[in-house]
Design a protein around this motif. Structure first.
Motif, PDB file in Angstrom:
ATOM      1  N   PHE A  92       1.740  -4.672   0.205  1.00  0.00           N
ATOM      2  CA  PHE A  92       1.560  -5.817   1.015  1.00  0.00           C
ATOM      3  C   PHE A  92       0.535  -6.847   0.872  1.00  0.00           C
ATOM      4  O   PHE A  92       0.585  -7.795   1.869  1.00  0.00           O
ATOM      5  N   GLY A  93       0.233  -7.139  -0.107  1.00  0.00           N
ATOM      6  CA  GLY A  93      -0.225  -8.106  -0.196  1.00  0.00           C
ATOM      7  C   GLY A  93      -2.158  -9.059   0.250  1.00  0.00           C
ATOM      8  O   GLY A  93      -2.697  -7.990   0.270  1.00  0.00           O
ATOM      9  N   GLU A  94      -2.487  -9.536  -0.331  1.00  0.00           N
ATOM     10  CA  GLU A  94      -3.230  -9.651  -0.011  1.00  0.00           C
ATOM     11  C   GLU A  94      -4.228  -9.608   1.265  1.00  0.00           C
ATOM     12  O   GLU A  94      -5.179  -9.522   1.249  1.00  0.00           O
ATOM     13  N   LYS A  95      -3.149 -10.474   2.311  1.00  0.00           N
ATOM     14  CA  LYS A  95      -3.738 -10.090   3.485  1.00  0.00           C
ATOM     15  C   LYS A  95      -4.272  -8.687   4.008  1.00  0.00           C
ATOM     16  O   LYS A  95      -5.138  -9.066   4.420  1.00  0.00           O
ATOM     17  N   ASN A  96      -3.517  -7.868   3.418  1.00  0.00           N
ATOM     18  CA  ASN A  96      -3.280  -6.808   3.868  1.00  0.00           C
ATOM     19  C   ASN A  96      -3.718  -5.276   3.095  1.00  0.00           C
ATOM     20  O   ASN A  96      -3.319  -4.461   2.869  1.00  0.00           O
ATOM     21  N   ILE A  97      -4.774  -6.323   2.168  1.00  0.00           N
ATOM     22  CA  ILE A  97      -4.991  -5.427   0.934  1.00  0.00           C
ATOM     23  C   ILE A  97      -5.364  -4.171   1.510  1.00  0.00           C
ATOM     24  O   ILE A  97      -5.716  -2.776   0.218  1.00  0.00           O
ATOM     25  N   GLN A  98      -6.839  -4.448   1.888  1.00  0.00           N
ATOM     26  CA  GLN A  98      -7.327  -2.637   2.204  1.00  0.00           C
ATOM     27  C   GLN A  98      -7.178  -1.803   3.008  1.00  0.00           C
ATOM     28  O   GLN A  98      -7.097  -0.513   2.288  1.00  0.00           O
ATOM     29  N   TRP A  99      -5.809  -1.890   4.140  1.00  0.00           N
ATOM     30  CA  TRP A  99      -4.519  -0.858   3.840  1.00  0.00           C
ATOM     31  C   TRP A  99      -3.907  -0.772   2.733  1.00  0.00           C
ATOM     32  O   TRP A  99      -3.454   0.682   3.025  1.00  0.00           O
ATOM     33  N   ALA A 100      -3.544  -1.564   2.306  1.00  0.00           N
ATOM     34  CA  ALA A 100      -3.474  -0.979   1.003  1.00  0.00           C
ATOM     35  C   ALA A 100      -3.570   0.279   0.249  1.00  0.00           C
ATOM     36  O   ALA A 100      -3.435   1.332  -0.104  1.00  0.00           O
ATOM     37  N   VAL A 101      -5.142  -0.257   0.392  1.00  0.00           N
ATOM     38  CA  VAL A 101      -5.574   0.659  -0.338  1.00  0.00           C
ATOM     39  C   VAL A 101      -6.336   2.108  -0.206  1.00  0.00           C
ATOM     40  O   VAL A 101      -6.309   3.311  -0.165  1.00  0.00           O
ATOM     41  N   VAL A 102      -6.074   1.760   1.553  1.00  0.00           N
ATOM     42  CA  VAL A 102      -6.368   2.850   2.263  1.00  0.00           C
ATOM     43  C   VAL A 102      -4.849   4.051   2.179  1.00  0.00           C
ATOM     44  O   VAL A 102      -6.025   5.738   1.737  1.00  0.00           O
ATOM     45  N   ILE A 103      -3.814   3.570   2.307  1.00  0.00           N
ATOM     46  CA  ILE A 103      -1.989   4.386   2.135  1.00  0.00           C
ATOM     47  C   ILE A 103      -2.461   4.989   0.684  1.00  0.00           C
ATOM     48  O   ILE A 103      -2.590   5.958   0.759  1.00  0.00           O
ATOM     49  N   ALA A 104      -2.530   4.194  -0.534  1.00  0.00           N
ATOM     50  CA  ALA A 104      -2.682   4.470  -2.276  1.00  0.00           C
ATOM     51  C   ALA A 104      -4.101   6.169  -2.253  1.00  0.00           C
ATOM     52  O   ALA A 104      -3.698   6.603  -2.440  1.00  0.00           O
TER      53      ALA A 104
END
Length: 448
Positions: A92-104
């Motif tokens: 997801f990269g730094e820009k979309n880091i929140q979404w990465a954390v949510v999905i994980a």
């Protein structure tokens, strides 16, 4: 009068747990005896009722809950959970880091119980926060939102599994509808609420937090962990099996197809207990044997998982005993009579009762189980979908976590917040989950 006795019982429970610092299980059993006597139950029936409630609840949940704990432990100890989190962060990269954390957090939250998921993910979130120089709370709120929603709505977590068992709801349906309700709820309580929290308590987003109390954490080099695909597949396998079985059963009912041995086999495989056995066997292979980990080490992880949930199982059993006293003592029938002819939806009523008990007692699981004892008798007068009542009860049981809930203090300490900041973030977050969960459940009730 019965409701007054229940209210006194709840106050007594609070005094025993918070005032005298008695163990929750012991407190529940003492209060169950006291309430049973006050309700005028025949003396010969009191012990039988408590044993019936305790045994009935654990008889349904122990297998699913125990196997679920082992599955989660294997995924954590093999590094599978770390692989899921870090792969999504990198993709997801730094820009979309929140979404990465949510999905994980959502994927890991399906397999791991709330406290385990929190302890496992917090060090990863802290590491990402330091590396990208962003607020720990900016990632912490979406993480805890996803973990809390999966804990409140989705089997094999203790609350929804136990409620489904008590109400006789289909666990596959609870899971399927739970995912439909959980996804928009996580989006509201996670990334969207983070923006609001930043305006309410901006100073809390400058706090550094501390995970020193977690001690030394087991970390892996990424190449030492299982592949991303197999880690996700192993974590989600119970969901996949139960969902497929539920969809096939719903198609059969909708189209009016005749029953046959193939459909019976699908129902057997899709049963929550069977799917957990299959998933655990797959995890023993994918997270252990396939990675050349000695079977003894794999079994040690399973044993540790059961040791860690022993007291939780007893507390759930104690909640079941209290629930049975409420039913056999006539409180449930009294509530049913009280609301006879009312226009209030059983879904809304279950949510309100669970919410009141949660705010009073602190424990989401105990609040949920006590609610089933009060609403079960009135469900016979209604054609409401039982899976939706389970979700509403689960939603109500997470509302307004405050000082009588361990989760409140864990969040406060890990993120280094003041009491005011914890109320404005964690307590508000849990309330949003409860209200959104009810809203989406009521919306879903228009279609199923």
């Amino acid at each position: 009068m019965p409701l007054l006795i229940v209210a006194i019982g709840i106050v007594a429970l609070l005094l025993l747990i918070m005032g005298l610092k008695l163990n929750t299980f012991v407190s529940l059993i003492i209060v169950s005896f006291g309430v049973a006597l006050a309700l005028g139950m025949p003396l010969d029936d009191i012990v039988k009722t408590i044993e019936q409630g305790l045994g009935g609840t654990l008889g349904h949940i122990a297998l699913i809950f125990g196997l679920g704990a082992m599955l989660g432990k294997l995924i954590a100890d093999s590094g599978g959970a770390q692989r899921i989190a870090m792969t999504l962060v990198n993709k997801f990269g730094e820009k979309n880091i929140q979404w990465a954390v949510v999905i994980a957090s959502f994927i890991i939250g399906v397999a791991l119980f709330f406290e385990v998921g929190l302890v496992l993910l917090i060090p990863i979130v802290f590491a990402i926060s330091r590396e990208l120089k962003i607020s720990i709370l900016y990632l912490g709120i979406p993480m805890t939102a996803a973990l809390s929603v999966t804990h409140g709505f989705l089997p094999p977590h203790p609350g929804p599994t136990a409620i489904a068992g008590e109400l006789g709801a289909n666990i596959g349906e609870v899971l399927l509808y739970g995912i439909i309700v959980a996804i928009p709820t996580v989006l509201l309580a996670g990334p969207l609420f983070t923006k609001l929290a930043k305006k309410i308590v901006p100073q809390s987003f400058e706090k550094m937090g501390s995970i020193a109390s977690l001690g030394e954490q087991k970390t892996f080099k990424l190449e030492e962990t299982p592949a991303f695909g197999i880690s996700v597949f192993t974590a989600m396998l119970p969901v996949i099996i139960m969902s497929i079985s539920t969809v096939i059963t719903l198609i059969q009912e909708t189209m009016g197809l005749a029953d046959n041995s193939l459909l019976a086999a699908v129902r057997l495989i899709g049963n929550a207990s069977t799917s957990m056995v299959i998933s655990l066997l797959v995890a023993i292979y994918t997270m252990g044997i396939a990675r050349k980990i000695p079977i003894k080490q794999v079994m040690d992880s399973c044993s540790t998982a059961i040791t860690q949930i022993g007291m939780m199982l007893l507390i759930i059993g104690g909640g079941g005993a209290f629930k049975q006293v409420l039913i056999n003592g006539g409180v449930g029938d009294y509530v049913a009579e009280l609301f006879k002819g009312t226009a209030m939806s059983p879904i809304l009523l279950a949510w309100v009762i669970a919410a009141i008990l949660r705010i009073s007692l602190g424990s989401a699981t105990v609040a949920a189980l006590s609610t089933t004892g009060l609403v079960l008798p009135m469900l016979g007068q209604s054609d409401v979908n039982l899976a939706l009542v389970v979700l509403a009860t689960g939603a109500g049981s997470v509302i307004a976590s405050h000082v009588n809930d361990a989760g409140f203090w864990m969040f406060k300490e890990y993120f280094g917040l003041s009491m005011k900041e914890t109320f404005a973030t964690w307590t508000l977050l849990e309330t949003i989950i409860a209200v959104a969960g009810l809203g989406f459940t009521l919306l879903l009730s228009l279609f199923v």
